[in-house]
Motif scaffolding. Structure first.
Motif, PDB file in Angstrom:
ATOM      1  N   LYS A  55       0.832  -1.209   0.000  1.00  0.00           N
ATOM      2  CA  LYS A  55       0.000   0.000   0.000  1.00  0.00           C
ATOM      3  C   LYS A  55       0.865   1.256   0.000  1.00  0.00           C
ATOM      4  O   LYS A  55       0.575   2.225  -0.699  1.00  0.00           O
ATOM      5  N   ARG A  56       1.912   1.202   0.795  1.00  0.00           N
ATOM      6  CA  ARG A  56       2.810   2.362   0.817  1.00  0.00           C
ATOM      7  C   ARG A  56       3.500   2.514  -0.541  1.00  0.00           C
ATOM      8  O   ARG A  56       3.794   3.625  -0.976  1.00  0.00           O
ATOM      9  N   THR A  57       3.732   1.386  -1.213  1.00  0.00           N
ATOM     10  CA  THR A  57       4.344   1.451  -2.544  1.00  0.00           C
ATOM     11  C   THR A  57       3.421   2.160  -3.527  1.00  0.00           C
ATOM     12  O   THR A  57       3.871   2.970  -4.348  1.00  0.00           O
ATOM     13  N   LEU A  58       2.136   1.859  -3.453  1.00  0.00           N
ATOM     14  CA  LEU A  58       1.182   2.552  -4.336  1.00  0.00           C
ATOM     15  C   LEU A  58       1.247   4.059  -4.101  1.00  0.00           C
ATOM     16  O   LEU A  58       1.271   4.854  -5.048  1.00  0.00           O
ATOM     17  N   LEU A  59       1.278   4.425  -2.844  1.00  0.00           N
ATOM     18  CA  LEU A  59       1.365   5.848  -2.503  1.00  0.00           C
ATOM     19  C   LEU A  59       2.681   6.445  -3.015  1.00  0.00           C
ATOM     20  O   LEU A  59       2.713   7.535  -3.596  1.00  0.00           O
ATOM     21  N   ARG A  60       3.746   5.686  -2.809  1.00  0.00           N
ATOM     22  CA  ARG A  60       5.063   6.159  -3.236  1.00  0.00           C
ATOM     23  C   ARG A  60       5.099   6.390  -4.747  1.00  0.00           C
ATOM     24  O   ARG A  60       5.608   7.400  -5.219  1.00  0.00           O
ATOM     25  N   GLU A  61       4.528   5.452  -5.498  1.00  0.00           N
ATOM     26  CA  GLU A  61       4.538   5.588  -6.966  1.00  0.00           C
ATOM     27  C   GLU A  61       3.776   6.839  -7.410  1.00  0.00           C
ATOM     28  O   GLU A  61       4.198   7.549  -8.318  1.00  0.00           O
ATOM     29  N   MET A  62       2.663   7.109  -6.749  1.00  0.00           N
ATOM     30  CA  MET A  62       1.902   8.314  -7.107  1.00  0.00           C
ATOM     31  C   MET A  62       2.696   9.576  -6.774  1.00  0.00           C
ATOM     32  O   MET A  62       2.734  10.520  -7.554  1.00  0.00           O
ATOM     33  N   LEU A  63       3.331   9.543  -5.621  1.00  0.00           N
ATOM     34  CA  LEU A  63       4.122  10.711  -5.214  1.00  0.00           C
ATOM     35  C   LEU A  63       5.330  10.929  -6.127  1.00  0.00           C
ATOM     36  O   LEU A  63       5.684  12.062  -6.439  1.00  0.00           O
ATOM     37  N   ARG A  64       5.924   9.829  -6.544  1.00  0.00           N
ATOM     38  CA  ARG A  64       7.078   9.943  -7.451  1.00  0.00           C
ATOM     39  C   ARG A  64       6.663  10.643  -8.742  1.00  0.00           C
ATOM     40  O   ARG A  64       7.370  11.500  -9.265  1.00  0.00           O
ATOM     41  N   ILE A  65       5.498  10.255  -9.258  1.00  0.00           N
ATOM     42  CA  ILE A  65       5.018  10.890 -10.491  1.00  0.00           C
ATOM     43  C   ILE A  65       4.807  12.382 -10.256  1.00  0.00           C
ATOM     44  O   ILE A  65       5.249  13.223 -11.041  1.00  0.00           O
ATOM     45  N   ARG A  66       4.169  12.709  -9.135  1.00  0.00           N
ATOM     46  CA  ARG A  66       3.868  14.122  -8.896  1.00  0.00           C
ATOM     47  C   ARG A  66       5.144  14.943  -8.736  1.00  0.00           C
ATOM     48  O   ARG A  66       5.282  16.014  -9.317  1.00  0.00           O
ATOM     49  N   ARG A  67       6.065  14.421  -7.965  1.00  0.00           N
ATOM     50  CA  ARG A  67       7.280  15.202  -7.737  1.00  0.00           C
ATOM     51  C   ARG A  67       8.119  15.309  -9.007  1.00  0.00           C
ATOM     52  O   ARG A  67       8.733  16.339  -9.282  1.00  0.00           O
ATOM     53  N   PHE A  68       8.124  14.246  -9.766  1.00  0.00           N
ATOM     54  CA  PHE A  68       8.844  14.290 -11.048  1.00  0.00           C
ATOM     55  C   PHE A  68       8.238  15.359 -11.947  1.00  0.00           C
ATOM     56  O   PHE A  68       8.935  16.167 -12.563  1.00  0.00           O
ATOM     57  N   GLU A  69       6.932  15.361 -12.035  1.00  0.00           N
ATOM     58  CA  GLU A  69       6.281  16.299 -12.957  1.00  0.00           C
ATOM     59  C   GLU A  69       6.387  17.744 -12.465  1.00  0.00           C
ATOM     60  O   GLU A  69       6.535  18.661 -13.270  1.00  0.00           O
ATOM     61  N   GLN A  70       6.335  17.915 -11.163  1.00  0.00           N
ATOM     62  CA  GLN A  70       6.529  19.286 -10.649  1.00  0.00           C
ATOM     63  C   GLN A  70       7.936  19.776 -10.995  1.00  0.00           C
ATOM     64  O   GLN A  70       8.123  20.931 -11.378  1.00  0.00           O
ATOM     65  N   ALA A  71       8.890  18.862 -10.864  1.00  0.00           N
ATOM     66  CA  ALA A  71      10.268  19.226 -11.213  1.00  0.00           C
ATOM     67  C   ALA A  71      10.371  19.521 -12.710  1.00  0.00           C
ATOM     68  O   ALA A  71      11.036  20.480 -13.125  1.00  0.00           O
ATOM     69  N   SER A  72       9.690  18.707 -13.520  1.00  0.00           N
ATOM     70  CA  SER A  72       9.780  18.909 -14.971  1.00  0.00           C
ATOM     71  C   SER A  72       9.116  20.227 -15.365  1.00  0.00           C
ATOM     72  O   SER A  72       9.591  20.920 -16.265  1.00  0.00           O
ATOM     73  N   LEU A  73       8.049  20.579 -14.678  1.00  0.00           N
ATOM     74  CA  LEU A  73       7.380  21.857 -14.951  1.00  0.00           C
ATOM     75  C   LEU A  73       8.340  23.019 -14.681  1.00  0.00           C
ATOM     76  O   LEU A  73       8.447  23.962 -15.472  1.00  0.00           O
ATOM     77  N   LYS A  74       9.029  22.897 -13.563  1.00  0.00           N
ATOM     78  CA  LYS A  74       9.973  23.945 -13.194  1.00  0.00           C
ATOM     79  C   LYS A  74      11.050  24.105 -14.277  1.00  0.00           C
ATOM     80  O   LYS A  74      11.383  25.212 -14.692  1.00  0.00           O
ATOM     81  N   MET A  75      11.533  22.987 -14.738  1.00  0.00           N
ATOM     82  CA  MET A  75      12.583  23.029 -15.756  1.00  0.00           C
ATOM     83  C   MET A  75      12.030  23.526 -17.093  1.00  0.00           C
ATOM     84  O   MET A  75      12.711  24.204 -17.852  1.00  0.00           O
ATOM     85  N   TYR A  76      10.798  23.182 -17.366  1.00  0.00           N
ATOM     86  CA  TYR A  76      10.152  23.662 -18.591  1.00  0.00           C
ATOM     87  C   TYR A  76      10.069  25.184 -18.549  1.00  0.00           C
ATOM     88  O   TYR A  76      10.380  25.874 -19.521  1.00  0.00           O
ATOM     89  N   GLN A  77       9.651  25.680 -17.377  1.00  0.00           N
ATOM     90  CA  GLN A  77       9.518  27.141 -17.232  1.00  0.00           C
ATOM     91  C   GLN A  77      10.863  27.848 -17.299  1.00  0.00           C
ATOM     92  O   GLN A  77      10.935  29.017 -17.627  1.00  0.00           O
TER      93      GLN A  77
END
Lengths: 324, 359
Positions: B25-47
């Motif tokens: 269950k924690r892995t499911l949560l971790r995978e979702m968080l990884r996606i979010r943090r990755f994409e937030q980082a990618s947004l920053k770099m895009y900007q």
């Protein structure tokens, strides 16, 4: 050697490759139980069954895309378009998926499919059924484009195309399906990217592919008999990859060129070859490169006029006499 | 637009979820968080101008990819459209290769040749990453065809957006999926907007989009996508149908993207949708916060553990930026690589004839 029809030569290629490789599947509209709209796949469903010869609904984008998807898992679909003209409704699948997926995946994926069927005018079926899309498709890096003028070539090229690991667009011709030629019973392969000199000559090179090769051969005969001009006829057989060496070798020999192709002239395959000759053999030329293409309008239905819209031996002869 | 309210049925008790360990269950949560943090980082770099082209963010939809992918076995395959970062990370692609691809670097998953919309990992049964809306739907069918042809027990999960359902090739695919009994699961991620056009303005419908499957006698289901438990429960039934009966399913998950169609979409806040709508989804329906609350409630997660998971995800994303920054650009020669298999391998076929025409 047995004398067989072009369609039978293709049929033998399919049968041999189905038997050789369990991943080869023929699919398309009417290819199985109906034996093929042009009987190219006659008897194969009966012999090899539902798994290897598959009738699809009339959904070119759907079944071509399905074939591409299956090929990513190692299946080798040989997909018939009843007419190559119908590729227009499947363009996204052919161009964007088959053509680009290897590149966009950085080489992780390859797409070993053959898409095949007739690509010709001349049968009074109107403009929508008479396209010759080899120039459209050869313009896409990632695709390969092959044409066969004879049954012998059709069989050898088709077997190679099926074994090739890139997407191969194979152009046939309804006007050639009934043409007979000698085809050996022993197995043979013809590489893609190798042209064939169909007639040796010294005064002018007629460079053609597909049915235009036969037009060029007829013209060459008359040129010799009536005009004392010795024409060489080069059959490209494969548009992409292209046998540049064979083209240049012939130009260096005859110094005069007429390109014959059933494309419309704008951005035709012949236009590309003409440019290539200009760039690489300018000093060899003793005259301008001539081209004989289909007349530059949509394919007319009129049975009286359509034969004149395609390159004819007469037009080839006229063009040769202009440049010689 | 109407959206499903928070699920009232307890999908944690569904058999597929009941067997999850606390760590799962924690892995499911971790995978979702990884996606979010990755994409937030990618947004920053895009900007910051580090990333070219388009950037279609998946933020807000993470539960759908993570839930569905968590069910995949050896012979299950997945393919999606251009909003593909979430699925890519969910199947196990590294943030490094994904971020490097956004940067267009040679170390990117597609060697800098695909970009944001074209992530691939065939070794993880992930077939992209496709830019043309619905263009991947016949390919997903083909994956199912390949699975069946080879006699394997597997399913092809083919994701598409609500905007893709009005393309013709999707229906051609549904027809053949039913006709040939192919083990494909079409997963419509309905985020309410096909670019800037709302569902109501783009799709004629009765109950929902998935219902259109009825025309092909294909089983379908529609559910909220915000609860990862529910996504798993609903998707598992479809996978079972594919595995046991070799039959297709169309699923539709209601979900929501917090950002625009792409980052270049300036109208997404207060233009074609009210800002308050975005806030409601962020505050009440966020798949990560909902699942976090659920796991806290189940006492399989502590705030401290959550903090560690989040910190790790942020650190991984930050490290991927560093990796991408220091990675080399692709060489000019590489433009001509990966066009033809036979040329790349320098086989006899690849050495015969001219393949490229610049000179």
């Amino acid at each position: 050697m047995p004398l067989i029809e072009y369609r039978e030569a293709l049929n033998q290629a399919f049968a041999e490759e189905i038997e050789r490789d369990p991943n080869v599947v023929l699919m398309g509209e009417e290819v199985a139980q109906y034996d093929g709209a042009y009987k190219v796949t006659r008897g194969l469903w009966k012999k090899y069954g539902d798994k290897r010869v598959v009738d699809t609904p009339i959904s070119e984008a759907g079944f071509i895309g399905m074939g591409i998807g299956a090929s990513m898992l190692g299946i080798r679909p040989v997909i018939e378009l009843m007419f190559w003209s119908f590729a227009a409704v499947a363009y996204d699948q052919i161009i964007n998926n088959a053509g680009q997926i290897r590149y966009m995946s950085g080489g992780l994926i390859n797409c070993p499919i053959v898409i095949r069927g007739p690509a010709n005018g001349g049968t009074n079926v109107g403009a929508t059924h008479s396209h010759t899309p080899e120039s459209w498709l050869a313009a896409i890096p990632g695709l390969k484009v092959v044409t066969a003028a004879t049954g012998y070539d059709a069989k050898g090229l088709m077997k190679t195309a099926i074994r090739d690991n890139d997407p191969v667009m194979f152009m046939e011709n309804t006007l050639l399906y009934g043409e007979k030629c000698e085809v050996p019973t022993e197995e043979y392969l013809i590489p893609l990217g190798k042209a064939d000199c169909k007639r040796e000559g010294t005064d002018v090179s007629l460079i053609a592919y597909g049915r235009a090769v036969l037009t060029a051969l007829k013209a060459a005969k008359t040129l010799e008999a009536e005009h004392d001009i010795s024409a060489e006829v080069i059959d490209l057989r494969s548009i992409r990859p292209l046998d540049e060496d064979a083209i240049l070798e012939s130009v260096r020999k005859t110094h005069r060129v007429v390109l014959v192709d059933e494309n419309k002239p704008f951005c035709a395959v012949s236009a590309q070859i003409s440019s290539l000759i200009m760039e690489k053999a300018f000093d060899e030329l003793d005259g301008p490169v001539g081209r004989v293409c289909s007349l530059d309008a949509p394919a007319i239905y009129s049975p009286a006029l359509e034969p004149l819209q395609l390159p004819t031996p007469d037009r080839v002869i006229k063009k040769v006499r202009e440049v010689c | 637009m109407t959206k499903s309210v928070a699920p009232r049925v307890d999908f944690a008790k569904a058999p597929i979820n009941a067997k999850l360990t606390s760590e799962d269950k924690r892995t499911l949560l971790r995978e979702m968080l990884r996606i979010r943090r990755f994409e937030q980082a990618s947004l920053k770099m895009y900007q910051q101008g580090k990333v070219g082209g388009f950037l279609h963010l998946y933020i807000g939809q993470e539960s759908v990819a993570v839930g569905a992918v968590s069910l995949m076995g050896e012979h299950d395959h997945i393919i999606t459209a251009y909003r593909d970062h979430g699925h890519a990370l969910a199947v196990g692609m590294s943030m490094d290769e994904c971020m490097a691809e956004l940067y267009g670097k040679a170390t990117g998953c597609s060697k800098g040749k695909g970009g944001s919309m074209h992530f691939f990992a065939p070794d993880k049964n992930y077939w992209g990453g496709h830019g043309i809306v619905a263009g991947q739907t016949p390919l997903g069918l083909g994956l199912a065809y390949g699975i069946k042809y080879k006699g394997l027990t597997g399913a092809a999960l083919c994701f598409l957006g609500d905007g893709a359902v009005n393309q013709g090739c999707f229906y051609e695919s549904l027809n053949m999926a039913a006709l040939f009994e192919l083990p494909v699961v079409y997963v419509i991620e309905n985020n309410g907007y096909s670019m800037g056009t709302s569902l109501e303005r783009s799709s004629a419908l009765d109950k929902c989009l998935a219902q259109r499957a009825e025309a092909f006698k294909i089983d379908w289901d529609q559910a909220s996508g915000e609860d990862v438990y529910q996504v798993r429960e609903v998707t598992q039934k479809a996978i079972d149908r594919a595995h046991k009966e070799s039959k297709p399913t169309v699923l539709e998950f209601d979900t929501y993207r917090y950002y625009g169609h792409s980052v270049a979409d300036a109208n997404h806040k207060g233009g074609y949708r009210p800002e308050e709508e975005i806030e409601i989804f962020k505050k009440q329906h966020d798949p990560i916060q909902c699942f976090k609350a659920r796991l806290l409630d189940e006492q399989v997660l502590t705030e401290e553990q959550y903090g560690i998971i989040d910190t790790e995800a942020r650190a991984e994303a930050a490290a991927s930026i560093k990796f991408a920054e220091v990675s080399p650009q692709p060489t000019e020669e590489s433009i001509f690589e990966d066009v033809y298999f036979e040329v790349d391998r320098q086989t006899e076929a690849g050495r015969t004839g001219k393949h490229f025409f610049n000179d």
